[in-house]
Structure formats: C-alpha cells, structure tokens
Design an enzyme around this catalytic site. Structure first.
Site, PDB file in Angstrom:
ATOM      1  CE1 TYR A 167      46.795 110.623  23.833  1.00  0.00           C
ATOM      2  CE2 TYR A 167      44.795 109.362  23.442  1.00  0.00           C
ATOM      3  CZ  TYR A 167      45.439 110.394  24.072  1.00  0.00           C
ATOM      4  OH  TYR A 167      44.746 111.187  24.942  1.00  0.00           O
ATOM      5  CE  LYS A 189      58.468 120.264  29.921  1.00  0.00           C
ATOM      6  NZ  LYS A 189      58.292 121.409  30.854  1.00  0.00           N
ATOM      7  CG  ASP A 193      55.767 123.998  31.458  1.00  0.00           C
ATOM      8  OD1 ASP A 193      55.901 124.477  30.309  1.00  0.00           O
ATOM      9  OD2 ASP A 193      56.738 123.772  32.209  1.00  0.00           O
ATOM     10  CG  ASP A 222      43.202 113.928  26.215  1.00  0.00           C
ATOM     11  OD1 ASP A 222      41.987 114.084  25.959  1.00  0.00           O
ATOM     12  OD2 ASP A 222      43.615 113.242  27.164  1.00  0.00           O
ATOM     13  CG  ASP A 254      39.089 117.282  29.434  1.00  0.00           C
ATOM     14  OD1 ASP A 254      38.842 117.072  28.227  1.00  0.00           O
ATOM     15  OD2 ASP A 254      38.707 116.515  30.346  1.00  0.00           O
TER      16      ASP A 254
END
Ligand code: NAD
Ligand code: IPM
Ligand code: MN
Length: 351
Positions: free
Chosen positions: A139, A185, A217, A241, A245
């Site tokens: 970001y 990751k 993942d 983020d 969700d």
C-alpha cells in the site's frame, strides 16, 4: 469520563452506519454517566467533491483535537476514474495517525450459523482475531508509479515495522488462547522471509504463546476448512485485507466485522471492515453492527471502558440471537431498527 470523538462518516452507507454507532455511544454515555463530544469532518469522495482533496486540511487538523476517530467508509463508482481516489484519503489518514496494527476480530455469533456458507458443524466455535499490518507493504512501498506501458507497486518492510505489529499480535494472543498463526508467502517473497525471521525472534519474548508460520494460500484454504483452528492471525497489509473479507463471509456477513487501528499514541482509528456498499446505499438496509462493534472497540482500547465495551457487545449478541437483523444476515429489519434495538439493550430497556 469526557471524550472527544471525531466522526468521519464518509461515503455510501458510511453515514448510515455511523449514525447508529453514535446512538449506541449516546446510550452508553447515558447509562454509565459519560460525556462524549462529537465533531464531524469530511473524508473520501465527499471530501473530494467539497475540497478537491480526499483528506482535507480541516480533517487533518481535527485529528489534533480529538481522543479517537470513528470512520464509516469511503469510495464509490462516482469517483472511480478520477486522478485522485477517495481511498487515498483513508490511506493518508491511517498513515498520518501511525496506526500500524489493525485488529479485526471475527467470531460466529449465536444464531448466525445459517448465515455462514459453511456447514454449522464446521463454523460453530469460530473465534479468531486478524492482526493486519496497516501502514506498510504494497500500500505504501516506494516506488509506486504508472505510465502508459508499465505500473509498479513495491512491497517493502523494515524489521522494525514487523516487530511492532508482531508484539501487538503476541500480546493479544496472551489475552486469548495463546496461539499465533503468522501468515506470509515466504516461499516466494523476500519481505515474507524477513517477516518470518522477525516474528520468530519476537516470539521468544512470549514463551507462553505458540507460534506457527503458514503460507497465505494455505491460510485462505484452512480458513474455510477449519476456521476454529485459528486464534490470532498475524499478517502483512495486503494479505490481511484479503483474509479479513474471507473471515467476514465465514462468520455470516461483511456487515458485522469491526476493526480497531492502533499505534503508539492516540488518537486511534475505528472503522467497520466493509466498504461504502454503493449497491445498497440510501436504502436504509445496511447492517450497522460492524460500526457499532467498532465503537465498542473504541470504548475498550481508547477509553479503557471495558465494562461499557462488553455491554455493547452483549447487546449486539442478544439482538442477533432474537433475530433483529438486516437482510445480509437473513433478517427483515432496517439499519435504524437494528441500531434502536442495540441502544435500547444498552440502556437496559429491552423491547
Ligand atoms: P463493500 O464492502 O462496500 O461491499 C461488498 C458487498 O457487501 C456488497 O454487496 C455490499 O452491499 C455488502 N455490504 C457491505 N457492507 C455491508 C453492510 N454494512 N450491510 C450489508 N451489506 C453490506 O465492498 P466493494 O463493493 O468492493 O467496495 C465498494 C467501495 O467501498 C469501493 O470504492 C471500495 O474501495 C470501498 N471500500 C472502502 C472501505 C473502507 O472505507 N474502509 C472498505 C472496503 C471497500
Ligand atoms: C479495508 C479497505 C481498504 C483497504 C481500502 C478501501 C483502501 O478495503 O479497510 O479493508 O484496502 O485497506
Ligand atoms: Mn478491505
């Protein structure tokens, strides 16, 4: 106590849900004898329209005169193609406040088993906390630029940035079930390899907490296979983020997830995890519980009003249990009716 709260309702359903959170805060003030003073400023698309800036000077200055900030949501299709987006205002606000640790609790509330797409026996007992790094990563990393033929975003982290958010997660775990899943990751990204190394080092300060490293993942998969396996999930900005969700869907709706964004010094920022929901804005059906539960987190983390925070959370649990919910949770009630029901409970006047 006396507290000054800066309201940044923003766009779309933001003002609708913030209005209900304020009614619940007023009920808390009345019931427990506190005084909350509110000031409202612009952010996001509304601020772009009014000042040509999604994070205008008046809003920036108001931060210096408040004890905590409650934000609704920013963004909407109207501003999606301009040179400056509403979302830039929210990112500037987070950066300005230095709120690097974003706490996003997700728990299945009694009565919402059917709202989850998962089988009841899989989702029952789900109760975890995502600690999302909020002021670094993709970001904010430099360089960030675009021309006609190429675009660049940069994922960058310093050891200090990882350390401070990791400590928040480990401390949170000590007050919970003492388990941290650090999500990265590391099989591909250098930032993740640094992340893993630093988290491992910080974990030694917390011998009572178990740490497990998991690839993002895999985490996305495990969250729907066995959400009850998680206690605290610590992760970087973009992964947090996306996973939050997913977490919202697991526990029934994006409309109920709250968040607290904390830094080293106040004011701190409180906002629901959902966005401006342009598809339902103005219809009076937005779920206000994410905003209301964010206000509860404000009572807890900014004002140390633990009893009051628990009273709001218990009121929300009761209202959901009795079925006073908005359509996203399968109910037939409006934003204001749900806000009313929670406020009445807080006041001890059950309906
Ligand atoms: P969204 O969260 O706004 O909506 C996704 C879906 O969830 C929609 O169907 C919406 O109706 C539903 N939903 C969201 N909140 C709800 C609520 N409280 N009650 C009932 N249903 C709810 O995500 P999106 O559509 O991808 O994004 C819309 C805009 O919001 C974009 O401009 C995006 O950048 C912005 N956004 C802002 C924030 C924020 O301000 N913190 C967060 C996410 C998205
Ligand atoms: C969130 C939102 C924001 C984010 C957007 C609106 C900038 O999706 O708070 O989850 O990506 O952080
Ligand atoms: Mn998001």
């Amino acid at each position: 106590m006396d507290a000054r709260i800066l309201l940044l309702p923003g766009d779309g359903i933001g003002p609708e849900v913030v209005e209900q959170a304020v009614r619940v805060l007023d009920a808390v003030a009345q019931r427990y004898g506190h005084r909350f003073a509110y000031r409202t400023e612009a952010i996001g698309g509304g601020a772009l329209d009014r000042y040509g800036d999604p994070f205008p000077a008046a809003t920036r200055e108001a931060l210096r005169e408040c004890d905590a900030v409650l934000l609704g949501a920013v963004g909407g299709p109207r501003w999606d193609h301009g040179p400056v987006r509403p979302e830039a205002g929210l990112l500037a606000l987070r950066y300005e406040l230095g709120v690097y640790a974003n706490l996003r609790p997700a728990a299945l509330l009694e009565g919402l088993e059917a709202a989850s797409p998962l089988r009841p026996e899989v989702v029952r007992g789900t109760d975890f906390l995502i600690v999302r790094e909020l002021t670094g990563g993709l970001y904010f990393g430099k360089p960030k630029r675009r021309d006609a033929r190429q675009a660049v975003d940069t994922m960058a982290y310093t050891a200090e940035e990882v350390e401070r958010v990791a400590r928040v997660a480990f401390r949170a775990a000590q007050a919970r079930r003492r388990r941290v899943h650090s999500v990265d990751k590391a099989n591909v990204l250098e930032t993740s390899r640094l992340w893993r190394e630093v988290v491992t080092r910080v974990s030694e300060e917390f011998p009572d907490v178990t740490v497990e490293h998991m690839l993002v993942d895999t985490c996305a998969m495990q969250l729907v296979r066995r959400p009850t396996a998680f206690d605290v999930i610590l992760t970087e900005n973009t992964f947090g983020d996306i996973l939050s969700d997913e977490a919202a869907a697991v526990v029934g709706s994006i409309g109920i997830l709250p968040s607290a964004s904390l830094g080293d010094r106040p004011p701190f920022l409180y906002e629901p995890v959902h966005g401006s929901a342009p598809d339902i804005a103005g219809r009076g059906v937005a779920n206000p519980l994410g905003a209301i539960l964010s206000a509860a987190l404000m009572l807890r983390y900014s004002f140390a009003l633990e009893e009051e925070a628990c009273a709001v959370e218990e009121a929300v649990r009761e209202v959901v249990r009795e079925g006073t919910t908005t359509p996203d949770l399968g109910g037939g009630f409006g934003t204001r009716e749900v806000g009313d029901a929670v406020a009445e409970r807080v006041l001890g006047r059950e309906t």
